[in-house]
Scaffold this active site. Structure first.
Site, PDB file in Angstrom:
ATOM      1  CE1 TYR B 125      -3.819  -2.056   0.276  1.00 31.15           C
ATOM      2  CE2 TYR B 125      -2.309  -3.233   2.350  1.00 31.15           C
ATOM      3  CZ  TYR B 125      -3.230  -3.280   1.282  1.00 31.15           C
ATOM      4  OH  TYR B 125      -4.470  -4.586   0.884  1.00 31.15           O
ATOM      5  CE1 TYR B 500      -8.355  -5.127   3.488  1.00 32.87           C
ATOM      6  CE2 TYR B 500      -8.241  -4.642   5.045  1.00 32.87           C
ATOM      7  CZ  TYR B 500      -7.039  -5.169   4.432  1.00 32.87           C
ATOM      8  OH  TYR B 500      -6.074  -6.141   4.776  1.00 32.87           O
ATOM      9  NE  ARG B 501      -4.161  -2.165   5.283  1.00 32.11           N
ATOM     10  CZ  ARG B 501      -3.313  -2.974   5.232  1.00 32.11           C
ATOM     11  NH1 ARG B 501      -3.141  -4.192   5.485  1.00 32.11           N
ATOM     12  NH2 ARG B 501      -1.918  -3.004   6.227  1.00 32.11           N
TER      13      ARG B 501
END
Lengths: 145, 543
Positions: B125, B500-501
């Site tokens: 991420y 979700y992320r």
């Protein structure tokens, strides 16, 4: 705390926490205003709150707890026993080429990195280590827990 | 092939010290101080230099990084950034709460944006890189105290720089009978960082935010707040009771930028007397729906208590093998090639890992029930007896018992070190998961990328973790990976499936899918708590 107390805590809690009872309630619907949170003013002199630097860790300890999870563990190239230049090791650690993460001075201090790079450069090969494409052994090496 | 290949060494020497500085070099600047894009948007060069001088006075000169070379480790990321939009201005590393407060005072004075990281290893991420270029990284790694472990209650209170490895060593050294619940990058990441990004692990304590209990947060104005019972004078229940009194606040400090978390409590799983890992092998990609439908009741009634991983073959193979071993063509690898290779490793197209925990008697009672259900779904139910020594089985056995491993990082070598995770949520219903798998394969195929997927199965939903693995050293491939994840987010969103992320480059895109009312509420909270917008602007699309 005694070992017995630890054991009691363990055996008593695990079934509750792991099983059916791991369902939690909703917030109290009748909740009202609460006191103001604790606050702390920014101090005038900050130097007193500086933590002294931690003593440097031995290269072997850093290798086992960081590098060795990939290098020699089927994930990344073996780096021990190859006489790699210490400068190259330092560069790799700080920049993280390709699939390698970079490690900051807050994770591995400059002094630790210098010693680690020399240690890697001079270390002997470990016959238990595995390069990424080596045949998979019959039983995977278990890490000491 | 063993050790460093010549190719690695040559490639490295060719680019030399500029490896991680590609972003700087691409813009023809030697230092963040010289390049306007590296500076905070509203700060002049002299203003930035003045702010840096004040930060140095607070933490000491060696803990402020504001030149190109010392900022290199903070600029490292596996995610695509073809337009160089995620380049940090520098970094500052405090060692105490008081230093954090003093830093925020300086940041408010200069409108200096600070992107907070704990250990900066948010691998799929964006690592430590900020949502927009020019932010100063607030590196919390030096705050690395394990403040308290309560062996009776099984609770921990730690600072952001503590890693799972640190905790593991502490528990081992003190002979405390608890298991950690670790994400796949456990040894080098922190429980605080992972929990604040609402990450998961794979034991019964796998939902990390669920197991979190109490925080200490520095707000942008320097106010120090303890959530839950931590606000009560002389409280002895800060790590015992999550909800406290009044509105529950902890949630607004996760996946957000409303404060800097300086301490976090969480629960430790008592080591069970017995543990038995299982793998269920299914041989067809189309079996995904059957597996989910078979698993759902066991996760809902908790007969299977851990966060289950349903691992796609291409993901598993990529952990320990490289693409050229399977396929030498640029297009996506055909499924039958993956299936054949996986089969030779003892793997199916889907490999579902769960475990039973408790006593031998409990496990013996539950095993036949789950065995029947998975066999009825067409799977082979395998245990240590059949799979002992298999590298993948051992890996998941370790994850499900909270042991340290970084083996999944092997996937980064699949195609030249690039990786970004697209993580839509799916309901735990077979039909919809099959639809998600089909849509993901279709989009990846368009970009000649492979479907490396895992489903992490919670109670009633699944995190569909799709890792886009690409060659980050090839600008064309980097751009393709970036285009691909944007198309995936957009087209999944059109079906009502959102992440979700997400990584730093797609935070706005995902935030838009959650709608204007949600964004507006977050913006109002942000304005109230951080009127100068100094804390991690852009995190989760909140400025």
């Amino acid at each position: 705390m005694s070992a017995q107390a630890v054991h009691r805590a363990r055996t008593g809690a695990w079934a509750v926490a792991c099983g059916w009872l791991m369902v939690v309630g909703a917030a109290d619907a009748n909740a009202s205003a609460r006191p103001a949170p604790q606050t702390t003013a920014v101090p005038a002199s900050i130097a007193q709150f500086r933590r002294p630097p931690a003593p440097p860790r031995a290269p072997e300890a850093i290798y086992v707890r960081t590098c060795g999870y990939c290098h020699g563990a089927h994930v990344a190239p073996i780096i021990r026993g190859r006489g790699l230049p210490a400068e190259m090791v330092e560069l790799y650690v700080r920049t993280g080429p390709r699939g390698m993460p970079a490690f900051r001075p807050t994770e591995i201090s400059p002094a630790e990195l210098k010693a680690l790079a020399v240690w890697v450069s001079q270390s002997k090969a470990d016959p238990n280590e595995r390069a990424p494409l080596d045949p998979i052994p019959a039983a995977t090496k278990e890490r000491a827990q | 092939m063993t050790g460093f290949s010549r190719r690695d060494v040559i490639r490295q020497s060719a680019v030399g010290a500029a490896v991680g500085a590609a972003a700087y070099a691409a813009q023809g600047v030697a230092s963040p101080l010289d390049g306007p894009r590296m500076l905070p948007a509203h700060l002049s060069k002299s203003g930035f230099a003045a702010a840096v001088a004040e930060l140095r006075a607070i933490v000491g000169a060696q803990w402020v990084f504001a030149d190109a070379e010392s900022t290199l480790p903070y600029a490292k990321s596996f995610t695509p950034d073809p337009r160089h939009e995620h380049v940090p201005a520098g970094a500052v590393a405090p060692s105490s709460v008081e230093e954090v407060q003093a830093i925020l005072k300086v940041a408010n004075k200069y409108k200096l944006p600070l992107w907070t990281v704990s250990t900066g290893k948010n691998m799929g991420y964006g690592c430590a890189t900020p949502a927009s270029s020019g932010q100063m990284i607030l590196d919390m790694k030096r705050m690395n105290k394990i403040i308290a472990i309560d062996p009776e209650l099984g609770t921990a209170l730690v600072e952001p720089g503590v890693t799972y490895q640190d905790l593991h060593d502490y528990l081992t050294e003190h002979n405390l009978p608890f298991w950690l619940d670790i994400p796949t990058v456990g040894p080098i990441v922190s429980p605080v960082g992972n929990t604040l990004d609402r990450g998961v692990g794979y034991t019964p304590y796998g939902d990390h935010f669920f197991m979190q209990c109490g925080m200490e947060v520095v707000l942008a104005d320097g106010t120090l707040v303890r959530t839950g019972m931590g606000s009560v004078k002389d409280s002895t229940t800060w790590q015992a009771f999550k909800w406290g009194y009044g509105p529950y606040l902890d949630g607004i400090f996760t996946q957000s930028n409303f404060g800097v978390v300086t301490k976090m409590g969480f629960w430790l799983m008592p080591k069970p007397p017995a543990f038995k890992p299982f793998m269920v092998r299914h041989n067809e990609m189309a079996d995904v729906g059957k597996i989910v439908d078979a698993m759902r009741p066991f996760r809902m009634n908790n007969l299977i208590p851990n966060v289950v991983l349903m691992m796609g073959a291409a993901y598993q193979v990529a952990m320990f093998h490289r693409r050229e071993e399977l396929w030498d063509k640029p297009g996506s690898i055909p499924q039958d090639v993956v299936r054949d290779f996986a089969k030779r490793q003892g793997l199916g197209m889907w490999n579902t890992y769960f475990a039973l925990y408790g006593t031998d008697e409990i496990i013996a009672a539950i095993e036949p029930i789950v065995r029947r259900a998975f066999e009825a779904s067409g799977g082979e139910v395998l245990t240590e007896k059949e799979m002992g020594g298999n590298l993948w089985f051992n890996h998941h056995k370790n994850l499900m018992s909270g042991q340290m491993t970084l083996e999944e990082k092997g996937i980064l070598r699949w195609r030249g070190g690039g990786m970004v995770c697209f993580a839509p949520v799916a309901p735990a219903k077979g039909e919809e998961t099959a639809q998600q798998t089909a849509l993901a394969q279709e989009i990846l195929g368009k970009y000649n990328l492979d479907y490396h997927a895992a489903y992490a199965i919670g109670g009633r939903e699944l995190h569909h973790l799709i890792f886009i693995l690409y060659d980050k050293e090839n600008p064309v491939e980097e751009k393709k990976a970036d285009d691909c994840i944007r198309e995936m987010i957009t087209r999944f969103g059109q079906r009502g499936w959102a992440s979700y992320r997400t990584g730093v480059s797609t935070m706005d895109l995902v935030a838009r899918q959650y709608g204007d009312a949600n964004r507006s509420l977050n913006a109002r909270i942000k304005q109230a708590l951080d009127p100068n917008h100094i804390l991690s602007p852009g995190k989760s699309g909140i400025r």
